[in-house]
Structure formats: structure tokens, C-alpha cells
Design a protein around this motif. Structure first.
Motif, PDB file in Angstrom:
ATOM      1  N   LYS A 215       0.850  -1.189   0.000  1.00 12.90           N
ATOM      2  CA  LYS A 215       0.000   0.000   0.000  1.00 12.90           C
ATOM      3  C   LYS A 215       0.891   1.247   0.000  1.00 12.90           C
TER       4      LYS A 215
ATOM      5  N   ASN B  85      -3.671   3.482   5.919  1.00 11.88           N
ATOM      6  CA  ASN B  85      -2.674   2.588   6.514  1.00 11.88           C
ATOM      7  C   ASN B  85      -1.644   2.082   5.492  1.00 11.88           C
ATOM      8  N   PRO B  86      -0.902   2.991   4.875  1.00 11.48           N
ATOM      9  CA  PRO B  86       0.066   2.579   3.849  1.00 11.48           C
ATOM     10  C   PRO B  86       1.365   2.019   4.437  1.00 11.48           C
ATOM     11  N   ASP B  87       2.072   1.255   3.617  1.00 10.06           N
ATOM     12  CA  ASP B  87       3.410   0.777   3.986  1.00 10.06           C
ATOM     13  C   ASP B  87       4.457   1.855   3.695  1.00 10.06           C
TER      14      ASP B  87
ATOM     15  N   GLU C  74      -3.605   7.949   7.591  1.00 11.34           N
ATOM     16  CA  GLU C  74      -3.588   6.900   8.610  1.00 11.34           C
ATOM     17  C   GLU C  74      -4.715   5.894   8.379  1.00 11.34           C
ATOM     18  N   ALA C  75      -5.869   6.383   7.969  1.00 10.54           N
ATOM     19  CA  ALA C  75      -7.001   5.489   7.697  1.00 10.54           C
ATOM     20  C   ALA C  75      -6.697   4.552   6.531  1.00 10.54           C
TER      21      ALA C  75
ATOM     22  N   ARG D  96       1.752   9.192  13.897  1.00  8.96           N
ATOM     23  CA  ARG D  96       0.576   8.330  13.710  1.00  8.96           C
ATOM     24  C   ARG D  96       0.959   6.935  13.210  1.00  8.96           C
ATOM     25  N   MET D  97       1.955   6.871  12.336  1.00 12.44           N
ATOM     26  CA  MET D  97       2.337   5.595  11.709  1.00 12.44           C
ATOM     27  C   MET D  97       3.846   5.414  11.775  1.00 12.44           C
TER      28      MET D  97
ATOM     29  N   SER E 224      -3.102  13.939   7.438  1.00  9.61           N
ATOM     30  CA  SER E 224      -2.458  12.821   8.129  1.00  9.61           C
ATOM     31  C   SER E 224      -3.481  11.824   8.676  1.00  9.61           C
ATOM     32  N   LYS E 225      -4.630  12.316   9.145  1.00  7.91           N
ATOM     33  CA  LYS E 225      -5.694  11.423   9.636  1.00  7.91           C
ATOM     34  C   LYS E 225      -6.203  10.520   8.515  1.00  7.91           C
TER      35      LYS E 225
ATOM     36  N   ASN F 154       5.706   2.909  11.798  1.00  5.97           N
ATOM     37  CA  ASN F 154       6.279   1.823  11.001  1.00  5.97           C
ATOM     38  C   ASN F 154       6.240   2.091   9.494  1.00  5.97           C
ATOM     39  N   ALA F 155       5.506   3.120   9.092  1.00  4.44           N
ATOM     40  CA  ALA F 155       5.450   3.449   7.663  1.00  4.44           C
ATOM     41  C   ALA F 155       6.744   4.137   7.242  1.00  4.44           C
TER      42      ALA F 155
END
Length: 331
Positions: free
Chosen positions: A2, A103-105, A100-101, A126-127, A96-97, A129-130
Motif C-alpha cells: 500500500k 494505513n500505507p506501507d 492513517e485510515a 501516527r504511523m 495525516s488522519k 512503522n510506515a
């Protein structure tokens, strides 16, 4: 995988090479089977699908607009506009919200005028690990004009106080970026020179095109068609080009200029020049096919001009200024 793309503009609002690069990447990766989504600003909130790519658009307010500053607004609003280009809590939070929804790599961030550099921090918080990748298209991290030119369109050698303070602030937010992509060595070195960003984070990757580059075609006719294609502004070397054209004595040269900008009236009145106006899409392809030599007379540090790659793609020869990233493409 993603993959999210973030850019101030997106098709059909293509203002320059950056928008075309984002579109090519988004559509190309989608065709390869990746789940791709683009996040951008527009005149209203809207979700749509463009050429099989999902696009989320968010309304840009007057004071956060990336469309260029209104010269008629007061000093306070001008200050707010420039502030929002690099620090906009409201828009960066909304974008950014929504990212986050999704949820990309991987999050590939391009031009962010109006979205602001705060987006890097918001996304990483927020992410965590992305992977956040910032693709550079100009000198925005070190110059509020994005061009490294001063008010008189002279190349900046040393940053003034405003740009120094601005660069320090931006550098603190760029620490949330995992990797940088620069289409030219020149741009990468300039950004590294004026910031404290780790040089090992930079990856030089030229802008890409869909099809293979054709061999330069040779015009068997005696008439040679020269083309300038771009913004009609002074730092693109338009006035220098016009002066050069006026001094050409040969009768086997045809000079065509395509584009729009404040200097268009100089071209419209010149009988030695065919003014084609603004061209894009199929009209642009036809113009490139109809001409033999592309002229890039830029007087600023160009990065990796997409129009040069488009010219090579169509078998055109290129004459370019020995400045910035142009010399990395034209030998």
C-alpha cells in the motif's frame, strides 16, 4: 504493497513537472498491482478515481492555498500565507488522519505547499512503522521562493536571515523523513550544503518516462523547427531567448514557443516567433513531435526538467544552459 502519495496538486490540476511525476508514479505502481492512493488539496473536499487511482482531495483555505499568493491582500495575510506553506496544523492534521485510515506501507511526499512540513511529524507520530520518502522537485527546504533566486531573479549564493531561520525550522521537521529522493545530483548537494540532513539519506533517481527514449531524429528538410516549452517567466531565460532569436539572420529556422506566463506579451508581439500558447495532453505530444530541437535557456538552477526527458522521448535534440541539473541530462 500500500503506497500513499501526497502532493499539493494532482491531475487535472497539473501546474508543472512535479504533478506529472506523481501521476506517472501513482498510475505506474497501480498497474503493477500495488494499492495506491493520492492525497492532495483542491477547491473542495472530494474523493474520486482518476485513471484507476484513488484520489482524496481536501479543501484548501485562502490562507493555506498553494495556488499562489494574492498580491492584493494585506501584509498580515501575506505573512500568514507564507507561514502556512511550512507550518499548517489544520490541513496537516486532516491529511495525516486520512492517510492513517489508508494505513500505507510507504508514504511518498512531494510538493507540500499549503499542507506544510508539519505533515512529516504528524505522519510519523501516527504511523511509526510506515516508511516516509520525500521527493524533492526544487529548493523549497532552503528558499521560500523555491528557486534559490532573490527578488531581482539573481541566483542566491548565501541564504539571507529569513531563509536561514526558515531552513533551521524545516530541518527539524525533516528529521522524521526516512529517505530523500532527488532527481539530480546538483539539487541533492545544494540541499545538503545548507541543511544538517544526513547525506546518506539521499538517493539520486532521475524522473522517469513511460516509453523508451527514441534516437535523435534527423530533419532531412532544410528548415529546422526550434521549440521552447515551459513557463514564460524571466528565470526560465525567456527574454534571453527572445533576444537571441531577434539576432538570428538565417531563414531556415522556425522558432516556436509554447507556455503561459507574465512574459507572453513579449512573444505575441514578435513576428519571428510562433506563439502556440499553453499546450498539454495530446496537443503537447503533437508539438513535441512537430519540432526538431528543444531549447532550455534557463537562468536558474533547474533540477531535472521533465521537458528534456519528454524531448528525448520524442527523438528531439536539446540545447540547454550549462546550469543546475540540466548538464546532467544534456551532454
Amino acid at each position: 504493497m500500500k503506497i500513499a502519495f501526497i502532493n499539493s496538486f494532482y491531475n487535472p490540476k497539473n501546474l508543472g513537472g512535479a504533478e506529472l511525476v506523481v501521476q506517472n508514479l501513482a498510475e505506474g505502481l497501480s498497474c503493477l498491482g500495488h494499492q495506491v492512493k493520492v492525497f492532495t488539496l483542491d477547491e473542495k473536499d472530494e474523493s474520486s478515481v482518476v485513471n484507476n487511482v484513488s484520489v482524496s482531495r481536501f479543501k484548501s483555505t485562502l490562507d493555506a492555498s498553494p495556488y499562489g499568493i494574492n498580491p492584493n491582500i494585506g501584509l498580515l495575510k501575506k505573512i500568514i500565507w507564507h507561514k502556512n506553506k511550512i507550518y499548517n496544523p489544520s490541513i496537516s492534521n486532516i491529511v495525516s488522519k486520512n492517510v492513517e485510515a489508508f494505513n500505507p506501507d510507504v508514504i511518498n511526499i512531494h510538493n507540500i505547499a499549503g499542507i506544510s512540513t508539519l505533515i512529516f511529524k504528524r505522519l510519523k507520530k501516527r504511523m511509526p512503522n510506515a516508511v516516509i520518502v520525500s521527493t524533492l522537485h526544487d529548493y523549497w527546504p532552503i528558499c521560500y521562493r523555491n528557486t534559490l533566486l532573490d527578488r531581482n531573479n539573481r541566483i542566491v549564493i548565501r541564504l539571507n536571515l529569513i531563509n536561514k531561520l526558515r531552513t533551521i525550522f524545516i530541518s527539524r521537521l525533516l528529521k522524521y523523513v526516512d529517505a530523500f529522493v532527488s532527481p539530480s545530483v546538483f539539487l541533492a548537494k545544494k540541499i545538503q550544503h545548507f541543511t544538517n540532513i544526513d547525506p546518506s539519506l539521499f538517493n539520486v533517481i532521475s524522473n522517469g518516462m513511460y516509453s523508451d527514449t527514441k534516437s535523435i531524429r534527423f530533419n532531412e528538410n532544410k528548415v529546422i523547427n526550434f521549440l521552447f516549452l515551459g513557463q514564460l517567466v524571466s528565470h526560465k531565460g525567456v527574454i534571453t531567448l527572445i533576444n537571441a532569436i531577434n539576432n538570428v539572420k538565417s531563414h531556415n529556422c522556425i522558432f516556436n514557443i509554447a507556455g503561459k506566463g507574465p512574459l507572453s506579451y513579449h512573444i505575441e508581439e514578435n513576428k519571428k516567433i510562433n506563439y502556440l500558447g499553453f499546450v498539454n495532453g495530446e496537443n503537447k505530444k503533437q508539438v513535441l513531435e512537430d519540432n526538431d530541437v528543444l531549447i532550455i535557456p534557463s537562468e536558474w538552477y533547474e533540477n531535472n526538467p521533465l521537458v528534456i526527458l519528454e524531448a528525448f522521448q520524442n527523438g528531439m535534440a536539446v540545447i540547454g544552459s550549462d546550469i543546475g541539473g540540466i548538464s546532467e541530462l544534456v551532454h
